[in-house]
Design a protein around this motif. Structure first.
Motif, mmCIF file in Angstrom:
data_model
loop_
_atom_site.group_PDB
_atom_site.id
_atom_site.type_symbol
_atom_site.label_atom_id
_atom_site.label_comp_id
_atom_site.label_asym_id
_atom_site.label_seq_id
_atom_site.Cartn_x
_atom_site.Cartn_y
_atom_site.Cartn_z
ATOM 1 N N ALA A 97 3.587 47.088 -8.481
ATOM 2 C CA ALA A 97 4.813 46.577 -9.120
ATOM 3 C C ALA A 97 5.129 47.430 -10.349
ATOM 4 O O ALA A 97 5.554 46.935 -11.390
ATOM 5 C CB ALA A 97 4.678 45.106 -9.492
ATOM 6 N N THR A 98 4.911 48.731 -10.220
ATOM 7 C CA THR A 98 5.034 49.658 -11.345
ATOM 8 C C THR A 98 6.480 50.093 -11.538
ATOM 9 O O THR A 98 7.086 50.669 -10.625
ATOM 10 C CB THR A 98 4.157 50.906 -11.111
ATOM 11 N N VAL A 99 7.026 49.820 -12.703
ATOM 12 C CA VAL A 99 8.339 50.352 -13.061
ATOM 13 C C VAL A 99 8.167 51.843 -13.334
ATOM 14 O O VAL A 99 7.395 52.236 -14.207
ATOM 15 C CB VAL A 99 8.905 49.644 -14.314
ATOM 16 N N VAL A 100 8.866 52.676 -12.574
ATOM 17 C CA VAL A 100 8.707 54.132 -12.737
ATOM 18 C C VAL A 100 9.930 54.780 -13.367
ATOM 19 O O VAL A 100 9.885 55.970 -13.721
ATOM 20 C CB VAL A 100 8.376 54.819 -11.392
ATOM 21 N N SER A 108 4.457 61.129 -15.431
ATOM 22 C CA SER A 108 3.800 62.408 -15.189
ATOM 23 C C SER A 108 4.379 63.069 -13.943
ATOM 24 O O SER A 108 4.631 62.409 -12.926
ATOM 25 C CB SER A 108 2.297 62.190 -15.004
ATOM 26 N N SER A 109 4.577 64.386 -14.013
ATOM 27 C CA SER A 109 5.061 65.118 -12.845
ATOM 28 C C SER A 109 4.010 65.161 -11.740
ATOM 29 O O SER A 109 4.323 65.487 -10.591
ATOM 30 C CB SER A 109 5.476 66.538 -13.236
ATOM 31 N N ALA A 110 2.752 64.828 -12.076
ATOM 32 C CA ALA A 110 1.675 64.789 -11.082
ATOM 33 C C ALA A 110 1.302 63.355 -10.701
ATOM 34 O O ALA A 110 0.293 63.142 -10.033
ATOM 35 C CB ALA A 110 0.447 65.521 -11.615
ATOM 36 N N ALA A 111 2.113 62.383 -11.125
ATOM 37 C CA ALA A 111 1.811 60.978 -10.800
ATOM 38 C C ALA A 111 1.800 60.773 -9.295
ATOM 39 O O ALA A 111 2.645 61.305 -8.565
ATOM 40 C CB ALA A 111 2.839 60.059 -11.443
ATOM 41 N N LYS A 112 0.836 60.015 -8.808
ATOM 42 C CA LYS A 112 0.749 59.683 -7.392
ATOM 43 C C LYS A 112 1.581 58.428 -7.128
ATOM 44 O O LYS A 112 1.287 57.358 -7.662
ATOM 45 C CB LYS A 112 -0.704 59.440 -6.979
ATOM 46 N N GLY A 130 2.119 56.802 -15.768
ATOM 47 C CA GLY A 130 3.433 56.744 -16.395
ATOM 48 C C GLY A 130 4.169 55.478 -16.001
ATOM 49 O O GLY A 130 3.672 54.637 -15.257
ATOM 50 N N GLY A 131 5.388 55.329 -16.540
ATOM 51 C CA GLY A 131 6.169 54.135 -16.254
ATOM 52 C C GLY A 131 5.582 52.923 -16.958
ATOM 53 O O GLY A 131 5.193 52.983 -18.118
ATOM 54 N N ILE A 132 5.505 51.812 -16.226
ATOM 55 C CA ILE A 132 4.910 50.579 -16.768
ATOM 56 C C ILE A 132 3.912 50.009 -15.763
ATOM 57 O O ILE A 132 4.247 49.125 -14.966
ATOM 58 C CB ILE A 132 5.974 49.506 -17.098
#
Length: 316
Positions: free
Chosen positions: A46-49, A62-66, A75-77
């Motif tokens: 439930a991640t706000v990106v 992050s540009s490398a976020a999965k 990143g995000g929330i």
């Protein structure tokens, strides 16, 4: 709904005009207001990106976020539950991974809501709420074995013309009490962290993880980031923490039924050590201001409900 004292004031919608839109894809939900403001939420964690207002992105990712569910999003929330940080080995959460299981479980999108959860207006012409649910049955076998309590989580994400609200509701669905911690691990995007100030935490005690978790007191009313920062501010009396850029207000973070706030920036060496933190100098453009209940444990008796979260208002 849980009755809470000292609730933040509501943000009211105006009548008439175009309606907000909500678009659900395979792994995410995107809400957009007629103004163009938008929020994007993955069902994984439930991640706000993304949260955009007035054409500007407010969250750092992050540009490398999965984003494929292979690991928690950098990143995000991210949503932290039921433990913050590495759990104590002698606690009921002791077999769980760092930050618990909420951020690396797949939540159910429960639809657009007219729920009264929280204080941002919902169902109006310029505000919309999306609800995401996670319960015991949705956990992996490994997580259920590590933490066997029966619970329901409802995470309400409300996009309004004046801000973004994220509220977590925890209900004990079992026959025995349990203890938990929760945190909204928000990564805010800034132009230059060295010119960023954080106000609203003056005279507050904090645990400084950079200094071996020693207890300190914030004597300066303004926090400036000029090196690695990892602090847990506790029992904060003031509801609002403000982020300023070059002395100008950028964001207000308003706690709702939560008394703690974590301030974090990894700086140079720690950023390099994290494989999913990109670019390496991304620490220059982010700061985490994370509201939560992490000073000790919240006890929830059978049938009881806890609710807490944040309203974030942009000044840009």
């Amino acid at each position: 709904m849980v009755d809470r004292a000292h609730k933040p004031s509501a943000i009211s919608p105006s009548a008439g005009g175009p309606k907000p839109s909500v678009h659900s894809e395979r792994d995410r939900v995107i809400a957009t207001l007629p103004t163009g403001d938008s929020v994007e939420v993955l069902t994984y964690g439930a991640t706000v990106v993304s949260w955009k207002s007035n054409g500007k992105e407010n969250l750092w990712l992050s540009s490398a976020a999965k984003l494929d569910g292979s690991k928690p999003v950098r990143g995000g929330i991210p949503v932290v539950f039921p433990c913050f940080g590495p759990p104590p080995k002698d606690h009921a959460t002791g077999k769980l991974p760092q930050h618990g299981f909420a951020r690396n479980s797949t939540w159910e999108y429960m639809g657009k809501s007219s729920s009264e959860s929280g204080k941002l207006a919902s169902g109006g012409d310029d505000a919309v709420t999306m609800d995401f649910g996670l319960s015991t049955q949705q956990l992996s076998d490994e997580a259920r074995q590590a933490w066997s309590y029966k619970f329901d989580l409802i995470y309400s994400v409300t996009l309004g013309r004046d801000g973004l609200q994220t509220m977590l509701r925890v209900q004990n669905k079992g026959s025995e009490s349990f203890e938990f911690q929760m945190l909204l691990h928000t990564y805010f995007k800034v132009d230059n962290v060295s010119k960023t100030q954080i106000n609203g935490l003056g005279s507050t005690s904090y645990s400084d993880k950079v200094l071996n978790a020693s207890e300190q007191t914030q004597t300066d009313p303004t926090i400036r980031i000029n090196g690695e920062v990892d602090r847990v501010y506790k029992s904060i009396k003031q509801n609002t923490t403000s982020i300023l850029q070059d002395g100008q207000p950028q964001l207000d973070v308003i706690r709702d039924n939560l008394e703690d706030t974590v301030v974090w920036n990894p700086w140079i060496e720690k950023a390099k050590s994290m494989a999913d933190f990109e670019p390496n100098d991304g620490y220059k453009n982010m700061v985490c201001v994370e509201v939560g209940a992490v000073n000790g444990w919240q006890k929830l008796d059978p049938g009881d409900t806890f609710e807490g979260g944040q309203i974030v208002k942009s000044h840009l």
